[in-house]
Design an enzyme around this catalytic site. Structure first.
Site, mmCIF file in Angstrom:
data_model
loop_
_atom_site.group_PDB
_atom_site.id
_atom_site.type_symbol
_atom_site.label_atom_id
_atom_site.label_comp_id
_atom_site.label_asym_id
_atom_site.label_seq_id
_atom_site.Cartn_x
_atom_site.Cartn_y
_atom_site.Cartn_z
ATOM 1 N N HIS A 164 0.831 -1.228 0.000
ATOM 2 C CA HIS A 164 0.000 0.000 0.000
ATOM 3 C C HIS A 164 0.855 1.263 0.000
ATOM 4 C CE1 HIS A 164 -3.327 -2.702 1.269
ATOM 5 N NE2 HIS A 164 -2.385 -3.250 2.025
ATOM 6 N N SER A 285 14.424 22.093 -15.939
ATOM 7 C CA SER A 285 13.209 22.869 -16.146
ATOM 8 C C SER A 285 13.591 24.180 -16.814
ATOM 9 C CB SER A 285 12.533 23.138 -14.802
ATOM 10 O OG SER A 285 11.718 24.286 -14.888
ATOM 11 N N LYS A 291 15.705 22.285 -10.775
ATOM 12 C CA LYS A 291 15.034 21.028 -11.079
ATOM 13 C C LYS A 291 15.892 20.040 -11.858
ATOM 14 C CE LYS A 291 11.154 19.979 -10.625
ATOM 15 N NZ LYS A 291 9.886 20.474 -11.149
ATOM 16 N N GLU A 298 9.261 8.839 -16.772
ATOM 17 C CA GLU A 298 7.891 9.339 -17.000
ATOM 18 C C GLU A 298 7.408 8.985 -18.401
ATOM 19 O OE1 GLU A 298 7.882 13.233 -14.050
ATOM 20 O OE2 GLU A 298 8.472 13.470 -16.124
#
Ligand code: ARG
Length: 468
Positions: A164, A285, A291, A298
């Site tokens: 979980h 970024s 970043k 992704e």
């Protein structure tokens, strides 16, 4: 490149047509933009077919040789990028056959004897997918090796195992990495099963009813390395199960890659901070200078949509089709090609990325410290002292609540405090409350105990032909 429209009678099937095909129809129905990639397999199939026709005396040896020579020249021309595919010739089959006939004359016009594009396209696709199954298997093995190398490198590192997405029990990082090796092994097994069903020779089904000409399908199968011939000509020409099965195999591979990618995204956050992906494999970024984004995992995760989508698309295409061949089936190729390209690229970059991943072992260990992760070990300790498990579960639950009130961990309690909850607890309890004690005790087959994991790793390395 678009060539000018040809007269109706110049079409390969133009004999009974009085008018030229509408340009809109040619544009809408052509598949050459994508099925050109089958050219090698189309030519391979035509070679075997021509040899069989000669053996069966349906063409002469001279005609066969002219066909073989012509096909070799055409193949070389396509290889060199000099061949002009014409959309008005619809597909790869007709483009090659027309070029052959233009080149060698009447002998070329005999190649299609006892053959239809309906069995021809089925053959080409099977030949193509058989090769793709092999190259996928190689890529999966490389990916497994990348995991096994990291599993060996980080042997001994502990980390939280999750259920979980809550910290559950401490495990070895190696155990976690080897879990993916298992997934990819099942993918390879599944692919091998799929390959067996691909590897059945369809040519000779002709349009769908077979042929009255004296062909020899078995010899074609043998020459092309097929293990058997298809049994029913109607099933054969309408069948794309093998392509659907391949799409399912691809979907599940991509789903496995996506689960890994999701973990990499999570693990590279400040919140987890378990892994460093490496500057060469992250992106910045355009606005936030600090970043480093995990775009590659992704994208792997994101591309799962198109692979599973390809499977759904072809399932729906086939769903309502009456026997046998219907032009709908031409929709099979783009889906399969796209899914293959996507999965192969995702596998390759996953292996590369993994090779450059640095796991932060101190952070992984630190994350095992909070969250009462050895609570199950304490319950098992009481079970070994003959307390029924349900009762032990209750006792440990109360001990955890006691710790929570004091903001401490199980390992911080004194023996006297622990004994308030059960007189069965002795000084040796501290061995099971430590993370290392917990991990090394899980020696059940398939468990995370160090000895079991070392065996599993050695087994994987043997299987993959790696020196350990
Ligand atoms: N391009 C076609 C396909 O991919 C080849 C078979 C066409 N057969 C036909 N009778 N129109 O399905």
């Amino acid at each position: 490149m678009m060539a000018e429209s040809i007269r109706a009678s110049d079409k390969m099937w133009g004999g009974g047509f009085a008018e030229a095909t509408a340009a809109s129809v040619e544009a809408f129905s052509a598949s050459i933009q994508y099925d050109a990639r089958l050219y090698r397999h189309d030519i391979m199939g035509s070679r075997a077919h021509a040899r069989m026709l000669a053996r069966q005396e349906l063409i002469t040896e001279e005609e066969r040789d002219a066909i073989l020579q012509g096909l070799t020249e055409i193949e070389a021309e396509i290889d060199r990028g000099e061949f002009v595919f014409k959309p008005e010739l619809e597909d790869v089959h007709m483009n090659i056959e027309k070029a052959l006939t233009d080149r060698i004359g009447l002998a070329g016009a005999k190649l299609h004897t006892a053959r239809s594009r309906n069995d021809q396209v089925n053959l080409d696709f099977r030949l193509y997918l058989r090769d793709e199954a092999d190259s996928l298997d190689g890529l999966l093995a490389e990916t497994q090796k990348a995991f096994a190398r990291q599993a060996r490198k980080y042997l001994g590192a502990v980390m939280p195992g999750y259920t979980h997405l809550q910290r559950a029990q401490p495990v070895l990082l190696t155990h976690h990495l080897l879990a993916y090796v298992e997934m990819f092994q099942r993918d390879r097994d599944r692919l091998a099963g799929c390959r067996q069903r691909i590897n059945v020779m369809p040519l000779g089904a002709a349009a769908m009813a077979g042929t009255g000409l004296p062909i020899d399908r078995h010899s074609v199968a043998e020459e092309l390395g097929f293990v058997a011939i298809t049994a029913n000509s109607m099933d054969t020409t309408g069948d794309r199960d093998f392509a659907l099965e391949m799409l399912f195999c691809l979907s599940l591979i991509q789903v496995h890659l996506s689960r890994l990618a999701e973990e990499r995204v999570l693990w590279s956050t400040k919140e987890f901070d378990f892994v460093r992906i490496g500057d060469r494999y992250t992106t910045g970024s355009s606005i936030m200078p600090q970043k480093k984004n995990p775009d590659i995992p992704e994208l792997i995760r994101g591309k799962t949509g198109r692979v599973a989508g390809a499977l759904m698309a072809l399932l729906m295409t086939v769903k309502g089709l009456p026997l046998t061949y219907n032009r709908d089936l031409q929709e099979d190729k783009e889906q399969v090609f796209d899914a293959l390209d996507t999965v192969k690229a995702s596998l390759a970059i996953t292996a590369e990325l993994l090779g450059h991943a640095e796991f932060k072992t101190e952070r992984l260990r630190a994350a095992t410290a909070g969250g009462f992760m050895t609570a199950t070990d304490l319950a098992d300790y009481l079970v070994r002292r003959n307390m029924p498990f349900r009762q032990a579960h209750g006792v440990v639950g109360r001990i955890v609540a006691f710790c929570q009130e004091r903001s401490c961990e199980l390992i911080d309690l004194t023996l006297a405090e622990l004994r308030q909850f059960s007189g069965l607890i002795d000084a040796d309890v501290f061995a099971v409350l430590s993370v290392d004690g917990s991990v090394s005790s899980r020696l059940s087959a398939g468990g995370t105990g160090r000895a079991r994991v070392e065996e599993a790793l050695a087994q994987v390395e043997r299987l993959l032909g790696m020196a350990s």
